[in-house]
Motif scaffolding. Structure first.
Motif, PDB file in Angstrom:
ATOM      1  N   TYR A  15       0.398  99.757  37.700  1.00 47.41           N
ATOM      2  CA  TYR A  15      -0.475  98.696  38.366  1.00 47.41           C
ATOM      3  C   TYR A  15      -2.047  99.432  38.744  1.00 47.41           C
ATOM      4  O   TYR A  15      -2.815  98.496  38.501  1.00 47.41           O
ATOM      5  CB  TYR A  15       0.165  97.961  39.468  1.00 47.41           C
ATOM      6  CG  TYR A  15      -0.311  96.572  39.900  1.00 47.41           C
ATOM      7  CD1 TYR A  15       0.008  95.404  39.244  1.00 47.41           C
ATOM      8  CD2 TYR A  15      -1.116  96.689  40.925  1.00 47.41           C
ATOM      9  CE1 TYR A  15      -0.321  94.175  39.754  1.00 47.41           C
ATOM     10  CE2 TYR A  15      -1.885  95.440  41.505  1.00 47.41           C
ATOM     11  CZ  TYR A  15      -1.371  94.194  40.548  1.00 47.41           C
ATOM     12  OH  TYR A  15      -1.762  93.019  41.016  1.00 47.41           O
ATOM     13  N   ARG A  18      -4.063  99.782  35.845  1.00 50.77           N
ATOM     14  CA  ARG A  18      -4.330  98.585  35.215  1.00 50.77           C
ATOM     15  C   ARG A  18      -5.767  98.032  36.199  1.00 50.77           C
ATOM     16  O   ARG A  18      -6.973  97.710  35.560  1.00 50.77           O
ATOM     17  CB  ARG A  18      -3.502  97.539  35.469  1.00 50.77           C
ATOM     18  CG  ARG A  18      -3.911  96.088  35.138  1.00 50.77           C
ATOM     19  CD  ARG A  18      -3.162  94.891  35.424  1.00 50.77           C
ATOM     20  NE  ARG A  18      -3.211  94.770  36.736  1.00 50.77           N
ATOM     21  CZ  ARG A  18      -3.957  93.934  37.484  1.00 50.77           C
ATOM     22  NH1 ARG A  18      -5.320  93.775  36.863  1.00 50.77           N
ATOM     23  NH2 ARG A  18      -4.033  93.941  38.538  1.00 50.77           N
ATOM     24  N   GLN A  19      -5.501  98.274  37.427  1.00 50.70           N
ATOM     25  CA  GLN A  19      -7.024  97.929  38.320  1.00 50.70           C
ATOM     26  C   GLN A  19      -7.790  98.756  38.202  1.00 50.70           C
ATOM     27  O   GLN A  19      -9.287  98.343  38.450  1.00 50.70           O
ATOM     28  CB  GLN A  19      -6.288  97.991  40.056  1.00 50.70           C
ATOM     29  CG  GLN A  19      -5.320  96.897  40.354  1.00 50.70           C
ATOM     30  CD  GLN A  19      -4.821  96.979  41.985  1.00 50.70           C
ATOM     31  OE1 GLN A  19      -4.262  98.105  42.174  1.00 50.70           O
ATOM     32  NE2 GLN A  19      -5.017  96.006  42.276  1.00 50.70           N
ATOM     33  N   ASN A  21      -8.654 100.230  35.395  1.00 47.96           N
ATOM     34  CA  ASN A  21      -9.102 100.292  33.847  1.00 47.96           C
ATOM     35  C   ASN A  21     -10.002 101.194  33.415  1.00 47.96           C
ATOM     36  O   ASN A  21     -11.142 101.081  33.459  1.00 47.96           O
ATOM     37  CB  ASN A  21      -9.941  98.848  34.130  1.00 47.96           C
ATOM     38  CG  ASN A  21     -10.393  98.324  32.624  1.00 47.96           C
ATOM     39  OD1 ASN A  21      -9.334  98.515  31.818  1.00 47.96           O
ATOM     40  ND2 ASN A  21     -11.417  97.605  32.645  1.00 47.96           N
ATOM     41  N   THR A 183      -6.184  94.332  46.206  1.00 47.61           N
ATOM     42  CA  THR A 183      -6.838  93.386  45.279  1.00 47.61           C
ATOM     43  C   THR A 183      -7.508  94.079  44.026  1.00 47.61           C
ATOM     44  O   THR A 183      -8.106  95.226  44.512  1.00 47.61           O
ATOM     45  CB  THR A 183      -7.668  92.533  46.003  1.00 47.61           C
ATOM     46  OG1 THR A 183      -8.570  93.132  46.484  1.00 47.61           O
ATOM     47  CG2 THR A 183      -7.068  91.615  46.881  1.00 47.61           C
ATOM     48  N   ASP A 184      -7.560  93.607  43.050  1.00 44.97           N
ATOM     49  CA  ASP A 184      -8.196  94.102  42.101  1.00 44.97           C
ATOM     50  C   ASP A 184      -9.926  94.572  42.399  1.00 44.97           C
ATOM     51  O   ASP A 184     -10.351  95.777  42.043  1.00 44.97           O
ATOM     52  CB  ASP A 184      -8.362  93.496  40.706  1.00 44.97           C
ATOM     53  CG  ASP A 184      -6.990  93.088  40.121  1.00 44.97           C
ATOM     54  OD1 ASP A 184      -5.899  93.717  40.675  1.00 44.97           O
ATOM     55  OD2 ASP A 184      -6.909  92.364  39.064  1.00 44.97           O
ATOM     56  N   GLN A 188     -11.219  98.357  42.289  1.00 45.42           N
ATOM     57  CA  GLN A 188     -12.557  98.520  41.540  1.00 45.42           C
ATOM     58  C   GLN A 188     -13.899  98.959  42.441  1.00 45.42           C
ATOM     59  O   GLN A 188     -14.586  99.972  42.063  1.00 45.42           O
ATOM     60  CB  GLN A 188     -12.884  97.395  40.795  1.00 45.42           C
ATOM     61  CG  GLN A 188     -11.738  97.080  39.762  1.00 45.42           C
ATOM     62  CD  GLN A 188     -11.685  95.808  39.013  1.00 45.42           C
ATOM     63  OE1 GLN A 188     -12.650  94.840  39.137  1.00 45.42           O
ATOM     64  NE2 GLN A 188     -10.677  95.559  38.260  1.00 45.42           N
TER      65      GLN A 188
END
Length: 399
Positions: A15, A18-19, A21, A183-184, A188
């Protein structure tokens, strides 16, 4: 705002990936890390991230491809365990010596042989001198948090070294726990984009890179790596400080648990710290002054910091989940005792070997070790310096 969820350690790391990226992820499956590339590839297939996933024919190839991507200025990573890490050995040294700030999600598993798929630290400890930063997790939350902090540490201008984020195979990688996710957008913003000033294959700044380093340059290159590792300590703490402001969770080079007035301290790495903390709580209830130090960062090794943390106790148990085959202990024991000696701190320090090949380490085992330390100090009872905890009695051949 924190997102409350239930995840395994592998899910949590996936996860986080994914965040973040990243640009490129080459990978080859091996138990118990297989789920990480599997889950990441599912995220990519579902359009939830746009990382370039490269299925390769071996772990040697996965690290080679990650190095190639990083050399081209891309943020890259891979994941592996055990013999997969061993097959990467040559490439691990190349990643560090070429100052590639790539990340490796390592799910700790016994390094063969004999063949075993359960947890100990023989894989990562075998790679301890390859020039990589190594950070370990006690639980799933820490595995997630550590991976989010990985790139800001590795890519820092004072570091620029590869980083290995480690968690215990099956114990955390497959067990499901409550976890708080960011949170994404928060992740980021914290990690940022990768825009390196220098990278090997920069088309805007062509240079010649030779495959061989002449005698006149090797030592200087090695020394520069060593300087970067030392500088990584401050960077790790700076990144941890920013992460605490973001998440409310505090990290350092190690965690001290009820050690302020402790006469006896157990020092260990990874998931077994939870077992040791339970033993400490139980013994504290009986009036025993005991505590735990959980080492988070093994490379760069915080020798002086650990010596300062241990200087006021009467005795310490140094716990290795790895055999060093040096005839007198494990790698953690050797490094801690060297740090104590250099800082002229003369406490009773005993090295124990535990948990090899997934052997259980219990609260009762921890009680026994604390009691043994107390007996050694208070009653002058000799303690065997190099013990295997939980070892079955050996039977002679033919009996």
């Amino acid at each position: 705002m924190a997102i409350k969820e239930r995840m395994s350690g592998n899910e949590a790391v996936s996860y986080a990936i994914r965040q973040i990226n990243p640009d490129v992820m080459p990978a080859f499956p091996i138990t118990p890390s297989t789920e990480i590339p599997q889950m990441v590839s599912n995220y990519i297939a579902n359009g939830e991230m746009d990382t370039e996933f490269i299925p390769v024919e071996s772990e040697h190839s996965s690290m080679s491809a990650a190095i190639g991507a990083e050399a081209a200025g891309a943020r890259s990573l891979t994941a592996t365990s055990s013999a997969g890490l061993a097959l990467m050995w040559e490439e691990l040294l190349l990643a560090a010596s070429n100052r590639m700030p790539l990340a490796l999600a390592l799910v700790n598993r016994t390094l063969s042989g004999p063949i075993n798929i359960n947890c100990d630290h023989s894989d990562s400890m075998g790679a301890r001198d390859t020039g990589w930063i190594q950070i370990y997790a006690e639980n799933n939350q820490e595995a997630y948090d550590n991976f989010i902090q990985a790139y800001p540490i590795a890519e820092h201008k004072d570091v620029h070294l590869p980083i290995m984020i480690c968690q215990d195979g099956f114990i955390t990688s497959h067990a499901v726990e409550n976890i708080e996710l960011l949170t994404d957008e928060a992740v980021q913003g914290f990690v940022g984009t990768y825009e390196p000033e220098e990278y090997l294959l920069n088309p805007g700044k062509p240079i010649a890179v030779g495959p061989y380093s002449a005698t006149h340059y090797v030592m200087e290159a090695k020394k520069n790596q060593e300087i970067a590792l030392e500088q990584a300590k401050d960077v790790i703490l700076e990144v941890a400080g920013r992460f605490e402001k973001l998440s409310g969770r505090k990290y350092g080079l190690f965690e001290e648990y009820r050690t302020q007035d402790a006469d006896y301290i157990m020092l260990l790495i990874g998931s077994a710290a939870g077992t040791a903390k339970q033993a400490v709580d139980d013994l504290r209830a009986d009036g025993k002054k005991v505590g735990v130090i959980k080492l988070r960062v093994f490379r760069p090794f915080p020798a002086d910091e650990l010596a300062a943390a241990l200087k006021n106790c009467k005795a310490a148990a140094i716990m290795d989940r790895c055999e060093s085959y040096n005839g007198h202990g494990g790698p953690l024991g050797s490094e801690v005792m060297a740090g104590l000696f250099r800082n002229k701190i003369m406490i009773e320090a005993v090295n124990y070997i535990y948990g090899l090949g997934g052997r259980d380490f219990t609260v009762t085992d921890a009680y026994h070790i604390f009691n043994e330390l107390e007996d050694a100090v208070e009653n002058n009872q000799p303690v065997a310096q190099y013990q295997y905890i939980g070892l079955r009695k050996q039977e002679a051949c033919g009996e």
